[in-house]
Design a protein around this motif. Structure first.
Motif, PDB file in Angstrom:
ATOM      1  N   PRO A  48      -7.345 -18.126 -17.141  1.00  0.00           N
ATOM      2  CA  PRO A  48      -8.719 -18.858 -16.912  1.00  0.00           C
ATOM      3  C   PRO A  48      -9.379 -18.746 -17.516  1.00  0.00           C
ATOM      4  CG  PRO A  48      -7.139 -18.102 -15.043  1.00  0.00           C
ATOM      5  CD  PRO A  48      -6.884 -17.632 -16.494  1.00  0.00           C
ATOM      6  N   PHE A  49     -10.005 -17.147 -18.532  1.00  0.00           N
ATOM      7  CA  PHE A  49     -10.990 -17.868 -19.412  1.00  0.00           C
ATOM      8  C   PHE A  49     -10.773 -17.992 -20.282  1.00  0.00           C
ATOM      9  CE2 PHE A  49      -8.283 -13.485 -19.485  1.00  0.00           C
ATOM     10  CZ  PHE A  49      -7.752 -13.327 -21.166  1.00  0.00           C
ATOM     11  N   SER A  62      -9.315 -27.841 -10.343  1.00  0.00           N
ATOM     12  CA  SER A  62      -7.666 -27.717 -10.093  1.00  0.00           C
ATOM     13  C   SER A  62      -6.513 -27.344 -11.448  1.00  0.00           C
ATOM     14  CB  SER A  62      -7.473 -28.166  -9.559  1.00  0.00           C
ATOM     15  OG  SER A  62      -7.789 -28.703  -8.275  1.00  0.00           O
ATOM     16  N   TYR A  63      -6.221 -25.832 -11.284  1.00  0.00           N
ATOM     17  CA  TYR A  63      -5.843 -25.591 -12.432  1.00  0.00           C
ATOM     18  C   TYR A  63      -3.981 -24.666 -12.528  1.00  0.00           C
ATOM     19  CZ  TYR A  63      -9.054 -21.904 -12.502  1.00  0.00           C
ATOM     20  OH  TYR A  63      -9.749 -20.873 -12.060  1.00  0.00           O
ATOM     21  N   VAL A  64      -3.896 -24.597 -12.822  1.00  0.00           N
ATOM     22  CA  VAL A  64      -1.886 -23.915 -13.206  1.00  0.00           C
ATOM     23  C   VAL A  64      -2.242 -23.240 -14.560  1.00  0.00           C
ATOM     24  CG1 VAL A  64      -0.026 -23.692 -12.540  1.00  0.00           C
ATOM     25  CG2 VAL A  64      -0.482 -25.438 -11.597  1.00  0.00           C
ATOM     26  N   SER A  65      -2.337 -21.773 -13.685  1.00  0.00           N
ATOM     27  CA  SER A  65      -2.584 -21.340 -14.989  1.00  0.00           C
ATOM     28  C   SER A  65      -1.062 -20.027 -15.236  1.00  0.00           C
ATOM     29  CB  SER A  65      -3.619 -20.240 -15.255  1.00  0.00           C
ATOM     30  OG  SER A  65      -5.101 -20.981 -15.351  1.00  0.00           O
ATOM     31  N   MET A 105      -2.638  -9.178 -19.017  1.00  0.00           N
ATOM     32  CA  MET A 105      -2.910  -9.874 -18.364  1.00  0.00           C
ATOM     33  C   MET A 105      -3.547 -10.275 -17.069  1.00  0.00           C
ATOM     34  SD  MET A 105      -2.211 -12.388 -21.383  1.00  0.00           S
ATOM     35  CE  MET A 105      -3.773 -14.033 -21.815  1.00  0.00           C
ATOM     36  N   ASP A 106      -4.682 -10.487 -16.485  1.00  0.00           N
ATOM     37  CA  ASP A 106      -5.630 -10.853 -15.300  1.00  0.00           C
ATOM     38  C   ASP A 106      -6.235 -12.193 -14.796  1.00  0.00           C
ATOM     39  OD1 ASP A 106      -7.466  -9.842 -15.864  1.00  0.00           O
ATOM     40  OD2 ASP A 106      -7.552  -7.875 -14.433  1.00  0.00           O
ATOM     41  N   HIS A 107      -6.765 -12.254 -13.892  1.00  0.00           N
ATOM     42  CA  HIS A 107      -6.657 -13.586 -13.946  1.00  0.00           C
ATOM     43  C   HIS A 107      -8.338 -13.273 -14.758  1.00  0.00           C
ATOM     44  CE1 HIS A 107      -8.518 -10.767 -10.783  1.00  0.00           C
ATOM     45  NE2 HIS A 107      -9.619 -12.217 -11.140  1.00  0.00           N
ATOM     46  N   GLU A 108      -8.863 -12.360 -15.109  1.00  0.00           N
ATOM     47  CA  GLU A 108     -10.418 -12.177 -15.869  1.00  0.00           C
ATOM     48  C   GLU A 108     -10.714 -11.516 -16.992  1.00  0.00           C
ATOM     49  OE1 GLU A 108     -12.647 -10.844 -11.542  1.00  0.00           O
ATOM     50  OE2 GLU A 108     -11.775  -9.409 -12.591  1.00  0.00           O
ATOM     51  N   ASP A 109      -9.784 -10.633 -17.859  1.00  0.00           N
ATOM     52  CA  ASP A 109      -9.584 -10.511 -19.185  1.00  0.00           C
ATOM     53  C   ASP A 109      -8.189 -10.152 -19.295  1.00  0.00           C
ATOM     54  OD1 ASP A 109     -11.166  -9.217 -21.646  1.00  0.00           O
ATOM     55  OD2 ASP A 109     -11.708  -7.674 -20.677  1.00  0.00           O
ATOM     56  N   MET A 110      -8.192  -9.651 -21.189  1.00  0.00           N
ATOM     57  CA  MET A 110      -7.083  -8.966 -21.706  1.00  0.00           C
ATOM     58  C   MET A 110      -7.145  -7.942 -22.589  1.00  0.00           C
ATOM     59  SD  MET A 110      -6.580 -12.356 -24.261  1.00  0.00           S
ATOM     60  CE  MET A 110      -7.701 -12.937 -25.002  1.00  0.00           C
ATOM     61  N   LYS A 111      -6.057  -7.090 -22.176  1.00  0.00           N
ATOM     62  CA  LYS A 111      -5.770  -5.461 -23.122  1.00  0.00           C
ATOM     63  C   LYS A 111      -4.951  -5.248 -23.739  1.00  0.00           C
ATOM     64  CE  LYS A 111     -10.245  -4.979 -21.356  1.00  0.00           C
ATOM     65  NZ  LYS A 111     -11.621  -4.656 -21.798  1.00  0.00           N
ATOM     66  N   ALA A 112      -4.845  -5.224 -25.195  1.00  0.00           N
ATOM     67  CA  ALA A 112      -4.605  -3.981 -25.600  1.00  0.00           C
ATOM     68  C   ALA A 112      -3.643  -2.948 -25.255  1.00  0.00           C
ATOM     69  CB  ALA A 112      -3.940  -5.004 -26.566  1.00  0.00           C
ATOM     70  N   GLY A 130     -11.892 -17.660 -29.197  1.00  0.00           N
ATOM     71  CA  GLY A 130     -13.595 -17.343 -29.988  1.00  0.00           C
ATOM     72  C   GLY A 130     -13.759 -15.605 -29.003  1.00  0.00           C
ATOM     73  N   ARG A 131     -12.261 -14.799 -28.722  1.00  0.00           N
ATOM     74  CA  ARG A 131     -12.185 -13.846 -28.323  1.00  0.00           C
ATOM     75  C   ARG A 131     -10.874 -13.462 -29.053  1.00  0.00           C
ATOM     76  NH1 ARG A 131     -13.049 -13.917 -21.349  1.00  0.00           N
ATOM     77  NH2 ARG A 131     -12.790 -12.036 -21.536  1.00  0.00           N
TER      78      ARG A 131
END
Length: 259
Positions: A48-49, A62-65, A105-112, A130-131
């Motif tokens: 989503p982000f 409305s979206y399917v992520s 990945m969750d609905h707010e962020d992503m971490k390696a 951009g991120r």
């Protein structure tokens, strides 16, 4: 006016060109659909982000992520299908032995789970969001994750497919695959939304172009493959429109009688 329908649009290669630009014709088409009283939603493998700006520009809430694992209707979360965390932990441990990093990945962020890796940089930058994921190898603990990214070259995911039966592996870049809950797909996420709305199958439409659109294009009654899709993806759809760079969205909507 046609009976109320719902139209799902993939993002990359469908709404957005390969340069990640939204054609003006596609934008105008979305607003025309809404003016006619239809529901318009996004169906994407993205988090989503990763497309907040696009949702704002198109006024879509409305979206399917995550290829169907995180579904929102009118700003309300209506379905979540998280990954099996224990299996994901085992996958990450195994993959690191092969120098194949993971992004959680969750609905707010992503971490390696690694500080840096060329495969992560090269593939993520193609999204032009951009991120980039920052480093947190324990991000999977104590939270719902709806998708992960496994970074490996084409064909190398086969070794994981044979061992990790809790997951589906869907390639989206030559250096990366989506890791999804087994059986998870855009089609399943879309079904959660259409069931809630009670919209008949004959009034459901979907536009897509990629490997992760296959189930959606097969399941949705009025499915439209973009002209830039590969042949086997076109074969899965009921209709084939022009390329995203050739006003394919407008042409497709006219083809199916929505515009």
């Amino acid at each position: 006016m046609k009976e109320k329908s719902i139209i799902f649009f993939d993002i990359d290669g469908t709404l957005l060109t390969h340069e990640k630009q939204l054609p003006q014709s596609a934008k105008e088409a979305v607003f025309q659909l809404k003016k006619k009283g239809h529901e318009v939603a996004i169906a994407t493998g993205r988090a989503p982000f990763m497309y907040e700006d696009l949702r704002k520009e198109l006024e879509i809430d409305s979206y399917v992520s995550y290829n169907g694992q995180y579904v929102v209707f009118k700003g309300e979360v209506i379905y979540k299908n998280p990954l099996n965390i224990l299996a994901l932990e085992r996958l990450a441990e195994t993959a690191l032995l092969n120098d194949h990093p993971i992004v959680y990945m969750d609905h707010e962020d992503m971490k390696a789970n690694v500080v840096e890796h060329a495969f992560i940089q090269e593939s993520i930058q193609t999204l032009k969001i951009g991120r980039f994921p920052t480093h947190d190898p324990l991000y999977y603990k104590g939270r719902d994750l709806f998708q992960s990214l496994l970074f490996c070259q084409e064909g190398e995911e086969k070794q994981y497919e044979e061992i990790f039966e809790d997951f589906d592996f869907v390639r989206w870049h030559p250096l990366s695959v989506d890791v999804l809950p087994k059986g998870g797909s855009k089609a399943r996420g879309i079904a959660k939304m259409t069931e809630k709305l009670g919209i008949a199958k004959s009034n459901q439409y979907a536009f897509g172009d990629g490997e992760n659109d296959m189930e959606m294009l097969t399941a949705i009654y009025n499915s439209v493959a973009m002209g830039n899709a590969e042949d086997h993806i076109k074969a899965a759809a009921k209709y084939v429109t022009k390329s995203v760079d050739e006003d394919g969205i407008v042409h497709g909507l006219q083809m199916v009688g929505l515009l």
